[in-house]
Every structure is written in structure tokens, then in C-alpha cells.
Scaffold this motif. Sequence first.
Motif, mmCIF file in Angstrom:
data_model
loop_
_atom_site.group_PDB
_atom_site.id
_atom_site.type_symbol
_atom_site.label_atom_id
_atom_site.label_comp_id
_atom_site.label_asym_id
_atom_site.label_seq_id
_atom_site.Cartn_x
_atom_site.Cartn_y
_atom_site.Cartn_z
ATOM 1 N N PHE A 13 0.866 -1.280 -0.045
ATOM 2 C CA PHE A 13 0.023 0.045 0.057
ATOM 3 C C PHE A 13 0.894 1.178 0.020
ATOM 4 O O PHE A 13 0.494 2.201 -0.431
ATOM 5 C CB PHE A 13 -0.896 0.123 1.171
ATOM 6 N N ILE A 14 1.903 1.010 0.649
ATOM 7 C CA ILE A 14 2.808 2.319 0.950
ATOM 8 C C ILE A 14 4.086 2.451 0.072
ATOM 9 O O ILE A 14 4.423 3.924 -0.458
ATOM 10 C CB ILE A 14 2.933 2.509 2.419
ATOM 11 N N ASP A 15 4.581 1.671 -0.066
ATOM 12 C CA ASP A 15 5.982 1.701 -1.082
ATOM 13 C C ASP A 15 5.398 2.006 -2.318
ATOM 14 O O ASP A 15 4.601 1.518 -3.152
ATOM 15 C CB ASP A 15 6.706 0.442 -0.972
ATOM 16 N N LYS A 16 6.182 2.863 -3.002
ATOM 17 C CA LYS A 16 5.876 3.329 -4.336
ATOM 18 C C LYS A 16 5.859 1.938 -5.318
ATOM 19 O O LYS A 16 5.185 1.961 -6.327
ATOM 20 C CB LYS A 16 6.851 4.166 -4.794
ATOM 21 N N LYS A 17 6.662 1.014 -5.227
ATOM 22 C CA LYS A 17 6.623 -0.102 -5.904
ATOM 23 C C LYS A 17 5.587 -1.142 -5.555
ATOM 24 O O LYS A 17 5.435 -2.354 -5.899
ATOM 25 C CB LYS A 17 7.919 -0.856 -6.019
ATOM 26 N N GLY A 18 4.823 -0.964 -4.615
ATOM 27 C CA GLY A 18 3.831 -1.782 -3.947
ATOM 28 C C GLY A 18 2.745 -2.138 -4.916
ATOM 29 O O GLY A 18 2.325 -1.454 -5.887
ATOM 30 N N LYS A 19 2.125 -3.425 -4.867
ATOM 31 C CA LYS A 19 1.148 -3.927 -5.782
ATOM 32 C C LYS A 19 -0.108 -2.962 -6.057
ATOM 33 O O LYS A 19 -1.019 -3.033 -6.753
ATOM 34 C CB LYS A 19 0.901 -5.124 -5.463
ATOM 35 N N LEU A 20 -0.518 -2.437 -4.794
ATOM 36 C CA LEU A 20 -1.716 -1.306 -4.840
ATOM 37 C C LEU A 20 -1.368 -0.113 -3.831
ATOM 38 O O LEU A 20 -2.165 0.394 -3.124
ATOM 39 C CB LEU A 20 -2.709 -1.897 -3.950
ATOM 40 N N ASN A 23 0.384 5.577 -3.121
ATOM 41 C CA ASN A 23 1.607 6.693 -3.383
ATOM 42 C C ASN A 23 1.805 7.640 -2.307
ATOM 43 O O ASN A 23 1.568 8.786 -2.473
ATOM 44 C CB ASN A 23 1.383 7.556 -4.678
ATOM 45 N N ALA A 24 1.752 7.218 -1.107
ATOM 46 C CA ALA A 24 1.888 8.093 0.077
ATOM 47 C C ALA A 24 3.140 8.779 0.010
ATOM 48 O O ALA A 24 4.368 8.258 -0.183
ATOM 49 C CB ALA A 24 1.796 7.374 1.426
ATOM 50 N N PRO A 25 3.129 10.313 0.368
ATOM 51 C CA PRO A 25 4.413 10.938 0.392
ATOM 52 C C PRO A 25 5.317 10.604 1.230
ATOM 53 O O PRO A 25 4.831 10.026 2.436
ATOM 54 C CB PRO A 25 4.151 12.329 0.257
ATOM 55 N N GLU A 26 6.701 10.693 1.174
ATOM 56 C CA GLU A 26 7.702 10.347 2.329
ATOM 57 C C GLU A 26 6.989 11.124 3.623
ATOM 58 O O GLU A 26 7.432 10.522 4.643
ATOM 59 C CB GLU A 26 9.244 10.872 1.959
ATOM 60 N N GLU A 27 6.720 12.260 3.662
ATOM 61 C CA GLU A 27 6.314 12.774 4.678
ATOM 62 C C GLU A 27 5.259 12.091 5.600
ATOM 63 O O GLU A 27 5.364 12.029 6.987
ATOM 64 C CB GLU A 27 5.728 14.405 4.315
ATOM 65 N N VAL A 28 4.315 11.342 5.007
ATOM 66 C CA VAL A 28 3.255 10.690 5.665
ATOM 67 C C VAL A 28 4.041 9.327 6.497
ATOM 68 O O VAL A 28 3.793 9.184 7.500
ATOM 69 C CB VAL A 28 2.079 10.214 4.548
ATOM 70 N N LYS A 29 4.875 8.527 5.788
ATOM 71 C CA LYS A 29 5.745 7.732 6.249
ATOM 72 C C LYS A 29 6.705 8.290 7.613
ATOM 73 O O LYS A 29 6.503 7.359 8.412
ATOM 74 C CB LYS A 29 6.453 7.078 5.337
ATOM 75 N N GLU A 30 7.020 9.343 7.473
ATOM 76 C CA GLU A 30 7.906 9.744 8.256
ATOM 77 C C GLU A 30 7.074 10.164 9.585
ATOM 78 O O GLU A 30 7.244 9.921 10.786
ATOM 79 C CB GLU A 30 8.639 11.020 7.927
ATOM 80 N N ASN A 31 5.662 10.746 9.333
ATOM 81 C CA ASN A 31 4.913 11.012 10.287
ATOM 82 C C ASN A 31 4.155 9.882 11.201
ATOM 83 O O ASN A 31 3.909 9.896 12.263
ATOM 84 C CB ASN A 31 3.694 11.905 9.718
ATOM 85 N N MET A 32 4.307 8.750 10.438
ATOM 86 C CA MET A 32 3.793 7.362 10.832
ATOM 87 C C MET A 32 4.866 7.025 11.924
ATOM 88 O O MET A 32 4.606 6.584 13.020
ATOM 89 C CB MET A 32 3.602 6.227 9.908
ATOM 90 N N ARG A 33 6.127 7.352 11.511
ATOM 91 C CA ARG A 33 7.312 6.931 12.362
ATOM 92 C C ARG A 33 7.276 7.799 13.802
ATOM 93 O O ARG A 33 7.353 7.441 14.844
ATOM 94 C CB ARG A 33 8.372 7.167 11.587
ATOM 95 N N LYS A 34 7.045 9.127 13.611
ATOM 96 C CA LYS A 34 7.032 9.812 14.594
ATOM 97 C C LYS A 34 5.617 9.782 15.615
ATOM 98 O O LYS A 34 5.934 9.728 16.700
ATOM 99 C CB LYS A 34 6.824 11.427 14.083
ATOM 100 N N ALA A 35 4.571 9.129 14.824
ATOM 101 C CA ALA A 35 3.366 8.995 15.775
ATOM 102 C C ALA A 35 3.715 7.562 16.655
ATOM 103 O O ALA A 35 3.531 7.440 17.700
ATOM 104 C CB ALA A 35 2.300 8.666 14.878
ATOM 105 N N LEU A 36 4.395 6.750 15.960
ATOM 106 C CA LEU A 36 4.849 5.321 16.713
ATOM 107 C C LEU A 36 5.846 5.838 17.928
ATOM 108 O O LEU A 36 5.461 5.475 19.011
ATOM 109 C CB LEU A 36 5.395 4.515 15.761
#
Length: 191
Positions: A13-20, A23-36
Motif C-alpha cells: 500500500f505504501i511503497d511506491k513499488k507496491g502492488k496497490l 503513493n503516500a509521500p515520504e512525509e506521511v511515512k515519516e509522520n507514521m514513524r513519529k506517531a509510533l
Amino acid sequence: MDILWIVDAQYDFIDKKGKLSVNAPEEVKENMRKALLWAKKNNLAIGYSLDWHNEGDVELSEKPDFKDTFPEHCIANTEGAHLISEVIDEDIRKNCLIVKKSVFNVWDKTYGAANKVEKFVLENNPSNIYIIGVATDVCVRYAALGFIDKFSNKNIIVIEDAIWGISPQTSKATIAEMKSKGIHFKKLTDL
């Protein structure tokens, strides 16, 4: 103990090469990390839902309608079904709930995930349930609406800069729907 619920933060779902990929921006992934990290620092209980499919699951189709059916994704025990590194912390994984599901809705009783999530909430008795993940307009929607339906006495809070949807239009409509049901939205910096 408050809860951070992480919805389907998986490679497909999240990786640009993922099957579905959404296209979440890097900022969203980083914010997920910060939330954790915020949740860990503040001793929140952590729960994850994972899309976890097998061949023949009702959600999978070679001719998907992108409403009820989708192309193959998050196949059990493949790299695409694994969590992205931003939401993995070995200390947390020892004491978290991971629920695998083969349908959009973690609250669907058909496969038993709903009972596990409900028990997790009852055991932790949170005042607040925070939600991050993907996709805003599908699985995040089902998770949040299920939490508010089952636990209307709890504050259900979606961390708006740690979610991402399939499309801006449906995400906007979904956020409006969730707000109309009493679900709150906050930015990570407001926590």
C-alpha cells in the motif's frame, strides 16, 4: 491506557513499488514513524491491522471494480504484506496486538478480527484511540467508524498528517463523513 491503532501500513500500500500503492509521500511515512515514537514515549498500547490475503479471497479480482474488489495485494507471507519499517519497533512488537484480516473492515465478524480488537480495547480501557495508516477512504474509514460505533464513550482521533488515501476526492468526503460521526482529527504536532 490510550491506544495507537495503525491501519494497513504495509509495503503493497505504501511503497511506491507496491502492488496497490496509494503513493503516500515520504512525509506521511515519516509522520507514521513519529506517531509510533510518540506513542512509545507516552506508553500507549499499540495495535495493528494488516491486510492478509490468500488466493481466492473475495476482495481480490483479476477484473477489480476498485470499490468492492481490488487486484492482488498483501498476499500472506510476502514482502508486500509486511509492515513498512517506519512503523516497526522491536520493543513494541513484543507487547502489541497484530490483527490480520482478509477484508477491508477490521470490524467484520466473519474472520474473527473484530473480537480481538474489541478485547484489546476493553483490556486497555483507553480514553483516546488514535488512528494512523492507509487508505483513508477505505480501511482507515472502516476502522475509525467501527471504533466510534463500538466505543462511543471514547475519543476517536485520526492523526490527519499520518494517513493517506486512494484519491483526494474520496479522502475528503470520507474525512467529512468521519467528522460528522464525531471522530476528531488532529495533526501530529497537536498531540
